[in-house]
Design an enzyme around this catalytic site. Structure first.
Site, PDB file in Angstrom:
ATOM      1  N   ASP A   1      16.437  10.604  -0.376  1.00  0.00           N
ATOM      2  CA  ASP A   1      15.470  10.074  -1.338  1.00  0.00           C
ATOM      3  C   ASP A   1      14.274  11.016  -1.449  1.00  0.00           C
ATOM      4  OD1 ASP A   1      13.963   8.536  -3.011  1.00  0.00           O
ATOM      5  OD2 ASP A   1      13.985   6.733  -1.754  1.00  0.00           O
TER       6      ASP A   1
ATOM      7  N   HIS B   1      19.241  -0.692  -6.534  1.00  0.00           N
ATOM      8  CA  HIS B   1      18.132  -0.552  -5.603  1.00  0.00           C
ATOM      9  C   HIS B   1      17.797  -1.944  -5.069  1.00  0.00           C
ATOM     10  CE1 HIS B   1      13.663  -0.249  -4.871  1.00  0.00           C
ATOM     11  NE2 HIS B   1      14.019   0.909  -4.343  1.00  0.00           N
TER      12      HIS B   1
ATOM     13  N   ASP C   1      16.861  -2.186 -10.171  1.00  0.00           N
ATOM     14  CA  ASP C   1      16.509  -3.191  -9.168  1.00  0.00           C
ATOM     15  C   ASP C   1      16.519  -4.552  -9.846  1.00  0.00           C
ATOM     16  OD1 ASP C   1      14.996  -4.975  -7.463  1.00  0.00           O
ATOM     17  OD2 ASP C   1      14.309  -3.190  -6.376  1.00  0.00           O
TER      18      ASP C   1
ATOM     19  N   GLU D   1      17.951  11.088  -4.682  1.00  0.00           N
ATOM     20  CA  GLU D   1      17.343   9.981  -5.418  1.00  0.00           C
ATOM     21  C   GLU D   1      15.944  10.354  -5.908  1.00  0.00           C
ATOM     22  OE1 GLU D   1      15.933   5.405  -4.395  1.00  0.00           O
ATOM     23  OE2 GLU D   1      17.749   6.217  -3.471  1.00  0.00           O
TER      24      GLU D   1
ATOM     25  N   GLU E   1      14.961   2.810 -10.060  1.00  0.00           N
ATOM     26  CA  GLU E   1      14.147   1.716  -9.544  1.00  0.00           C
ATOM     27  C   GLU E   1      12.858   1.531 -10.331  1.00  0.00           C
ATOM     28  OE1 GLU E   1      11.875   2.912  -5.653  1.00  0.00           O
ATOM     29  OE2 GLU E   1      13.706   4.125  -5.781  1.00  0.00           O
TER      30      GLU E   1
ATOM     31  N   HIS F   1      12.017  10.367  -3.591  1.00  0.00           N
ATOM     32  CA  HIS F   1      11.001   9.320  -3.762  1.00  0.00           C
ATOM     33  C   HIS F   1       9.961   9.664  -4.821  1.00  0.00           C
ATOM     34  CE1 HIS F   1       8.626   5.809  -2.178  1.00  0.00           C
ATOM     35  NE2 HIS F   1       9.845   5.413  -1.890  1.00  0.00           N
TER      36      HIS F   1
END
Length: 400
Positions: free
Chosen positions: A198, A300, A273, A224, A250, A200
């Site tokens: 990730d 997610h 998500d 990710e 997400e 992020h």
């Protein structure tokens, strides 16, 4: 017709927001509207939705969804869509329970009996591993902790983990700051496990292409959010440069947010998500849209058991499902609350050889322990993300 008689919400540790809807005949359903770090904002929306939808027919889920989306003039975004998710999931649970079937039966029936899952290791900073005190003398702490934590996940039944690639980075940082990410990936792969990495959204464009290039020989399962989602052109360019599957989603909150990424060929694994996209109703539409572009779906879900159960129900009926995130033991679950809290049947989350079995119960397939929810909601504080604060060398804010 069974009018909605009550809409309640419960703020509970560690950082979750549950919604309960009851109709006039006493049928109930549970939803989750957790939005990490923005609980009070979602609660404000839920107050407004409660005033609007009291007395509406609980069976008319799509009408309520469309009314929420279209009649407010302003629409979309994480706050509105998370509040809508709590309502939507609860209504689907209520309806399936009333009909005495698992929710997936209302979506056309299941296409699988079990779902592949993964769990986290490490924390917001990759070296934040609970076993730090156990590092043997003379060994690299980062690699030793990665090995220990991955081994623990393997013992739990997981075959795949996810971890943050880096701590906070500057827009242009030293290439040496990327090397530990490669070594941690190698440590996980040495255990025979797969790993999602990730970024992020904290890795900026000058560094992201370097990191993807360095990771590629070691075959991560995916990378990710290699860049923040507002940089769709940069993500598409990176996707064209690397063989690693690109995962994101997400921070996309509707099919309209998702569409340009699919059209640009910028994503291989979509990660909506369910608690941030308006619930079951929109997640299933996003998944169907992704299938038309040969894009896999891996929801997610670093959230609570209600959100995860809802994901499982939708993914049970989704052909292009790939893998499901679980928050079991995630670094945010502190204060005695974890994925197994607030449910009467925590065994549904047992992982065997990388999979969880599809739940057999009605509705979401879990039984919420309402007594525990109400008790722990008393005085519960809203979770606040501290991010990295003024993490840069000059005191500047860096991406979390």
């Amino acid at each position: 017709m069974a009018p909605i008689a009550s809409i309640e919400y419960f703020r509970v540790p560690p950082r979750w927001l549950f919604v309960k809807i009851t109709d006039s005949l006493g049928h109930t359903g549970w939803g989750e509207a957790s939005l990490e770090g923005h609980t009070q904002a979602v609660e404000g929306c839920l107050d407004a939705y409660r005033d609007r939808y009291m007395g509406w027919d609980a069976d008319e889920i799509e009408h309520i969804w469309q009314t929420t989306w279209r009649l407010g003039f302003y629409r979309g975004g994480p706050v509105f869509m998370s509040a809508l998710a709590g309502i939507d999931i609860a209504l689907w649970d209520l309806k399936a329970r009333k009909m005495n079937v698992p929710l997936y039966q209302l979506l056309g029936g299941k296409v699988r009996n079990k779902l592949k899952v993964y769990a986290w290791i490490g924390g917001d900073r990759p070296d934040d591993v609970a076993a730090q005190a156990q590092v043997p003398p003379g060994l690299n702490p980062s690699l030793s902790l990665t090995h220990l934590h991955s081994s623990a996940r393997k013992a739990q039944g997981f075959t795949t983990i996810k971890m943050n690639a880096t701590s906070d980075l500057g827009w242009l940082d030293s290439p040496s700051a990327l090397l530990p990410a490669v070594e941690r990936l190698r440590a996980v792969k040495a255990l025979g496990m797969d790993a999602g990495i990730d970024f992020h959204g904290r890795v900026h464009k000058p560094m992201a292409k370097q990191l993807a290039f360095a990771l590629a020989p070691h075959c991560p399962l995916f990378i990710e959010e290699p860049l923040l989602s507002e940089h769709i052109t940069g993500i598409a360019a990176l996707a064209a440069q690397t063989t690693i599957p690109i995962a994101l989603g997400e921070r996309l909150h509707s099919r309209w947010d998702v569409r340009p990424f699919l059209e640009a060929g910028a994503v291989d694994i979509l990660q909506p998500d369910i608690a941030h996209v308006g619930g079951v109703s929109e997640l299933r539409r996003i998944a169907a849209m992704a299938e038309a572009y040969d894009v896999a779906v891996a929801p997610h879900c670093p959230l609570g058991p209600v959100a995860l159960a809802a994901c499982v129900q939708v993914m049970a009926a989704t052909p292009n499902f790939a893998i499901q995130e679980m928050s079991l033991g995630i670094h945010y679950n502190v204060g005695g609350a974890d994925l197994t809290s607030y449910v009467r049947d925590p065994g549904v989350w047992e992982v065997r050889e990388g999979y969880i079995a599809l739940m057999e119960g009605v509705g979401l397939g879990i039984e919420v322990d309402e007594r525990e929810v109400r008790e722990r909601a008393v005085g519960a504080e809203a979770w606040v993300s501290l991010g990295f604060g003024m993490g840069g060398p000059g005191g500047e804010v860096r991406e979390w």
